[in-house]
Design a protein around this motif. Structure first.
Motif, PDB file in Angstrom:
ATOM      1  N   LYS A  74       1.799  -7.006  -7.601  1.00  0.00           N
ATOM      2  CA  LYS A  74       1.546  -7.244  -6.180  1.00  0.00           C
ATOM      3  C   LYS A  74       2.504  -6.445  -5.295  1.00  0.00           C
ATOM      4  CE  LYS A  74       2.623 -11.106  -4.173  1.00  0.00           C
ATOM      5  NZ  LYS A  74       2.693 -12.463  -3.575  1.00  0.00           N
ATOM      6  N   SER A  75       3.771  -6.433  -5.641  1.00  0.00           N
ATOM      7  CA  SER A  75       4.740  -5.667  -4.839  1.00  0.00           C
ATOM      8  C   SER A  75       4.406  -4.183  -4.864  1.00  0.00           C
ATOM      9  CB  SER A  75       6.160  -5.887  -5.367  1.00  0.00           C
ATOM     10  OG  SER A  75       6.548  -7.232  -5.209  1.00  0.00           O
ATOM     11  N   THR A  76       3.946  -3.703  -6.022  1.00  0.00           N
ATOM     12  CA  THR A  76       3.547  -2.301  -6.132  1.00  0.00           C
ATOM     13  C   THR A  76       2.373  -2.014  -5.218  1.00  0.00           C
ATOM     14  OG1 THR A  76       4.261  -2.282  -8.446  1.00  0.00           O
ATOM     15  CG2 THR A  76       2.835  -0.485  -7.739  1.00  0.00           C
ATOM     16  N   LEU A  77       1.423  -2.930  -5.166  1.00  0.00           N
ATOM     17  CA  LEU A  77       0.254  -2.763  -4.295  1.00  0.00           C
ATOM     18  C   LEU A  77       0.670  -2.721  -2.828  1.00  0.00           C
ATOM     19  CD1 LEU A  77      -3.179  -4.548  -4.617  1.00  0.00           C
ATOM     20  CD2 LEU A  77      -2.032  -4.404  -2.405  1.00  0.00           C
ATOM     21  N   VAL A  78       1.518  -3.667  -2.428  1.00  0.00           N
ATOM     22  CA  VAL A  78       1.963  -3.714  -1.033  1.00  0.00           C
ATOM     23  C   VAL A  78       2.693  -2.432  -0.654  1.00  0.00           C
ATOM     24  CG1 VAL A  78       3.488  -4.866   0.617  1.00  0.00           C
ATOM     25  CG2 VAL A  78       2.075  -6.234  -0.932  1.00  0.00           C
ATOM     26  N   ASN A  79       3.604  -1.981  -1.504  1.00  0.00           N
ATOM     27  CA  ASN A  79       4.363  -0.767  -1.197  1.00  0.00           C
ATOM     28  C   ASN A  79       3.498   0.488  -1.225  1.00  0.00           C
ATOM     29  OD1 ASN A  79       6.922  -1.987  -0.805  1.00  0.00           O
ATOM     30  ND2 ASN A  79       7.183  -2.168  -3.008  1.00  0.00           N
ATOM     31  N   LEU A  80       2.451   0.472  -2.049  1.00  0.00           N
ATOM     32  CA  LEU A  80       1.534   1.609  -2.111  1.00  0.00           C
ATOM     33  C   LEU A  80       0.700   1.707  -0.841  1.00  0.00           C
ATOM     34  CD1 LEU A  80       0.212   3.901  -3.831  1.00  0.00           C
ATOM     35  CD2 LEU A  80      -1.444   2.174  -4.596  1.00  0.00           C
ATOM     36  N   MET A  81       0.199   0.559  -0.374  1.00  0.00           N
ATOM     37  CA  MET A  81      -0.689   0.553   0.787  1.00  0.00           C
ATOM     38  C   MET A  81       0.076   0.509   2.102  1.00  0.00           C
ATOM     39  SD  MET A  81      -3.362   0.913  -0.919  1.00  0.00           S
ATOM     40  CE  MET A  81      -4.419   1.059   0.541  1.00  0.00           C
ATOM     41  N   VAL A  82       1.326   0.058   2.061  1.00  0.00           N
ATOM     42  CA  VAL A  82       2.149  -0.035   3.281  1.00  0.00           C
ATOM     43  C   VAL A  82       3.453   0.716   3.034  1.00  0.00           C
ATOM     44  CG1 VAL A  82       3.042  -1.590   5.052  1.00  0.00           C
ATOM     45  CG2 VAL A  82       1.225  -2.384   3.517  1.00  0.00           C
ATOM     46  N   PRO A  83       3.474   2.029   3.219  1.00  0.00           N
ATOM     47  CA  PRO A  83       4.685   2.817   2.967  1.00  0.00           C
ATOM     48  C   PRO A  83       5.896   2.323   3.750  1.00  0.00           C
ATOM     49  CG  PRO A  83       2.785   4.254   3.245  1.00  0.00           C
ATOM     50  CD  PRO A  83       2.335   2.873   3.623  1.00  0.00           C
ATOM     51  N   GLN A  84       5.648   1.730   4.907  1.00  0.00           N
ATOM     52  CA  GLN A  84       6.744   1.243   5.743  1.00  0.00           C
ATOM     53  C   GLN A  84       7.004  -0.252   5.545  1.00  0.00           C
ATOM     54  OE1 GLN A  84       8.648   3.332   7.569  1.00  0.00           O
ATOM     55  NE2 GLN A  84       7.391   4.918   6.620  1.00  0.00           N
ATOM     56  N   ALA A  85       6.613  -0.791   4.381  1.00  0.00           N
ATOM     57  CA  ALA A  85       6.734  -2.236   4.145  1.00  0.00           C
ATOM     58  C   ALA A  85       8.161  -2.741   4.342  1.00  0.00           C
ATOM     59  CB  ALA A  85       6.237  -2.582   2.740  1.00  0.00           C
ATOM     60  N   GLN A  86       9.142  -2.050   3.744  1.00  0.00           N
ATOM     61  CA  GLN A  86      10.524  -2.523   3.853  1.00  0.00           C
ATOM     62  C   GLN A  86      11.025  -2.455   5.286  1.00  0.00           C
ATOM     63  OE1 GLN A  86      12.142  -4.110   1.423  1.00  0.00           O
ATOM     64  NE2 GLN A  86      10.179  -3.854   0.372  1.00  0.00           N
ATOM     65  N   ALA A  87      10.579  -1.435   6.008  1.00  0.00           N
ATOM     66  CA  ALA A  87      10.968  -1.325   7.420  1.00  0.00           C
ATOM     67  C   ALA A  87      10.398  -2.483   8.223  1.00  0.00           C
ATOM     68  CB  ALA A  87      10.488   0.004   7.994  1.00  0.00           C
ATOM     69  N   GLN A  88       9.152  -2.855   7.917  1.00  0.00           N
ATOM     70  CA  GLN A  88       8.530  -3.968   8.639  1.00  0.00           C
ATOM     71  C   GLN A  88       9.216  -5.286   8.301  1.00  0.00           C
ATOM     72  OE1 GLN A  88       4.241  -4.173   9.008  1.00  0.00           O
ATOM     73  NE2 GLN A  88       4.008  -2.008   8.485  1.00  0.00           N
ATOM     74  N   VAL A  89       9.638  -5.453   7.032  1.00  0.00           N
ATOM     75  CA  VAL A  89      10.376  -6.651   6.648  1.00  0.00           C
ATOM     76  C   VAL A  89      11.692  -6.722   7.419  1.00  0.00           C
ATOM     77  CG1 VAL A  89      11.633  -7.791   4.768  1.00  0.00           C
ATOM     78  CG2 VAL A  89       9.349  -6.870   4.361  1.00  0.00           C
ATOM     79  N   GLY A  90      12.376  -5.586   7.516  1.00  0.00           N
ATOM     80  CA  GLY A  90      13.631  -5.542   8.248  1.00  0.00           C
ATOM     81  C   GLY A  90      13.448  -5.863   9.723  1.00  0.00           C
ATOM     82  N   GLU A  91      12.350  -5.378  10.275  1.00  0.00           N
ATOM     83  CA  GLU A  91      12.047  -5.646  11.682  1.00  0.00           C
ATOM     84  C   GLU A  91      11.858  -7.137  11.924  1.00  0.00           C
ATOM     85  OE1 GLU A  91       8.385  -4.725  14.799  1.00  0.00           O
ATOM     86  OE2 GLU A  91       8.647  -3.463  13.020  1.00  0.00           O
ATOM     87  N   ILE A  92      11.142  -7.782  10.996  1.00  0.00           N
ATOM     88  CA  ILE A  92      10.924  -9.216  11.102  1.00  0.00           C
ATOM     89  C   ILE A  92      12.251  -9.969  10.989  1.00  0.00           C
ATOM     90  CG2 ILE A  92       9.975 -11.229   9.904  1.00  0.00           C
ATOM     91  CD1 ILE A  92       7.872  -9.810  11.464  1.00  0.00           C
ATOM     92  N   SER A  93      13.092  -9.562  10.043  1.00  0.00           N
ATOM     93  CA  SER A  93      14.377 -10.228   9.847  1.00  0.00           C
ATOM     94  C   SER A  93      15.243 -10.130  11.103  1.00  0.00           C
ATOM     95  CB  SER A  93      15.118  -9.615   8.656  1.00  0.00           C
ATOM     96  OG  SER A  93      14.397  -9.811   7.469  1.00  0.00           O
ATOM     97  N   ARG A  94      15.226  -8.964  11.731  1.00  0.00           N
ATOM     98  CA  ARG A  94      16.012  -8.797  12.960  1.00  0.00           C
ATOM     99  C   ARG A  94      15.463  -9.671  14.077  1.00  0.00           C
ATOM    100  NH1 ARG A  94      15.980  -3.548  11.059  1.00  0.00           N
ATOM    101  NH2 ARG A  94      14.168  -2.984  12.333  1.00  0.00           N
ATOM    102  N   ALA A  95      14.134  -9.760  14.153  1.00  0.00           N
ATOM    103  CA  ALA A  95      13.524 -10.577  15.201  1.00  0.00           C
ATOM    104  C   ALA A  95      13.848 -12.051  14.981  1.00  0.00           C
ATOM    105  CB  ALA A  95      12.014 -10.365  15.224  1.00  0.00           C
ATOM    106  N   LEU A  96      13.865 -12.470  13.720  1.00  0.00           N
ATOM    107  CA  LEU A  96      14.113 -13.868  13.422  1.00  0.00           C
ATOM    108  C   LEU A  96      15.574 -14.230  13.562  1.00  0.00           C
ATOM    109  CD1 LEU A  96      11.799 -14.688  10.441  1.00  0.00           C
ATOM    110  CD2 LEU A  96      11.874 -15.809  12.639  1.00  0.00           C
ATOM    111  N   ASN A  97      16.330 -13.165  13.490  1.00  0.00           N
ATOM    112  CA  ASN A  97      17.693 -13.480  13.841  1.00  0.00           C
ATOM    113  C   ASN A  97      18.832 -12.559  13.497  1.00  0.00           C
ATOM    114  OD1 ASN A  97      20.008 -14.390  14.740  1.00  0.00           O
ATOM    115  ND2 ASN A  97      20.144 -15.970  13.252  1.00  0.00           N
ATOM    116  N   SER A  98      19.340 -12.274  14.305  1.00  0.00           N
ATOM    117  CA  SER A  98      20.653 -11.905  14.762  1.00  0.00           C
ATOM    118  C   SER A  98      21.765 -12.320  13.818  1.00  0.00           C
ATOM    119  CB  SER A  98      20.833 -12.592  16.101  1.00  0.00           C
ATOM    120  OG  SER A  98      20.698 -13.995  16.034  1.00  0.00           O
ATOM    121  N   GLY A  99      21.784 -11.974  12.529  1.00  0.00           N
ATOM    122  CA  GLY A  99      22.936 -12.264  11.709  1.00  0.00           C
ATOM    123  C   GLY A  99      22.718 -13.265  10.618  1.00  0.00           C
TER     124      GLY A  99
END
Length: 305
Positions: free
Chosen positions: A183-208
């Motif tokens: 599943k992780s391989t599929l997500v990373n294959l279809m969403v090249p920016q997956a880790q960036a989007q995860v990081g964006e969500i983490s920053r939005a959810l919080n500050s540290g």
């Protein structure tokens, strides 16, 4: 009081406790919390919100939930909880190795049928010798009308991307796959920016804070018309919202024979003149599928919300 139609519209793309990341139609993301103590929002929900000043760091408050097209539940040993809404399709990922659980696959298909969501089975690792055995186990599902997509995410990634791309285009898709299926391989294959989007969500959810989200929304394209939803650690769809008496209606192979039963309220367990059990004996319904039906029927009969 602000009227509902005057409130801003937002899409829930992630959640953590009572904090939600909302995306506006323009693509801006902000953190919101629900009005009151109850929190009913899930990823995929459309909500009405308004800006607020809060000592929690949230930028808005969710005032109302827009009507849903559908809703999926997840369950564990202790509870059932809603977790994703407004889906167009579900991709059920299995693999040639490890051997997949037919019970888990069937439960997933039942959940999708009940919610009115199209379901597709994706068989990964078809480059392995065990692929033929997996195909044979999936043959009854093909016969029921389910599409089975065959691919090798690691061995032939370009072919897999070409096969999956058109089926994901313009849709919101939920992907489920037990550990080891890719599943992780599929997500990373279809969403090249997956880790960036995860990081964006983490920053939005919080500050540290160290926060993790149970369910993650990924955009597949810059136009934000195609999305993939993943739920890390996801094990099983919840079925407790289904009445035991209605279970056969969500299993196509059983449903085909129900009309032939002598009694209109046949449970397909012990009644005389049961067309479903006759179909099992004749080989039209596999023994394993019937066993899964009896197991789930028993669970639903003894466990109610």
């Amino acid at each position: 009081m602000v009227q509902r139609a005057e409130l801003d519209l937002g899409l829930v793309v992630a959640s953590h406790g009572r904090h939600y990341v909302i995306e506006t139609p323009e693509g801006r993301r902000l953190t919101c919390h629900p009005r009151g103590k109850k929190s009913d929002c899930v990823v995929g929900d459309r909500v009405r919100w308004q800006a607020t000043l809060s000592n929690t760091g949230d930028q808005g408050v969710i005032e109302a939930l827009e009507p849903r097209r559908n809703l999926l539940y997840r369950q564990d040993e202790w509870k059932t909880k809603s977790f994703a809404a407004n889906l167009d399709q579900v991709l059920l990922l299995v693999a040639s190795e490890p051997v997949f659980s037919e019970s888990q696959l069937s439960r997933s298909l039942i959940a999708a049928e009940h919610a009115g969501i199209a379901a597709h089975i994706v068989l990964n690792k078809t480059d392995l010798p065990q692929a033929q055995s997996a195909r044979e186990r999936l043959a009854p599902y093909r016969a029921m009308g389910y599409e089975v997509l065959e691919l090798s995410l690691q061995a032939r990634p370009d072919e897999a991307r070409a096969l999956l791309g058109p089926r994901l285009q313009g849709r919101t898709s939920f992907v489920m796959g037990p550990s080891g299926t890719g599943k992780s391989t599929l997500v990373n294959l279809m969403v090249p920016q997956a880790q960036a989007q995860v990081g964006e969500i983490s920053r939005a959810l919080n500050s540290g804070r160290h926060t993790t989200t149970a369910t993650q929304w990924y955009w597949l394209d810059d136009t934000r018309t195609s999305a993939l939803i993943d739920s890390p650690g996801f094990q099983e769809f919840g079925l407790r919202q289904i009445e035991a008496a209605q279970l056969s209606a969500y299993m196509p192979d059983l449903r085909e024979h129900v009309a032939g039963c002598r009694f209109y309220n046949c449970t397909h367990l012990h009644e005389p003149g049961c067309a479903v059990r006759a179909a099992v004996q004749a080989g039209h319904i596999t023994e394993s599928r019937y066993r899964i039906y009896t197991e789930i029927h028993e669970e639903l009969s003894r466990q109610r919300w």
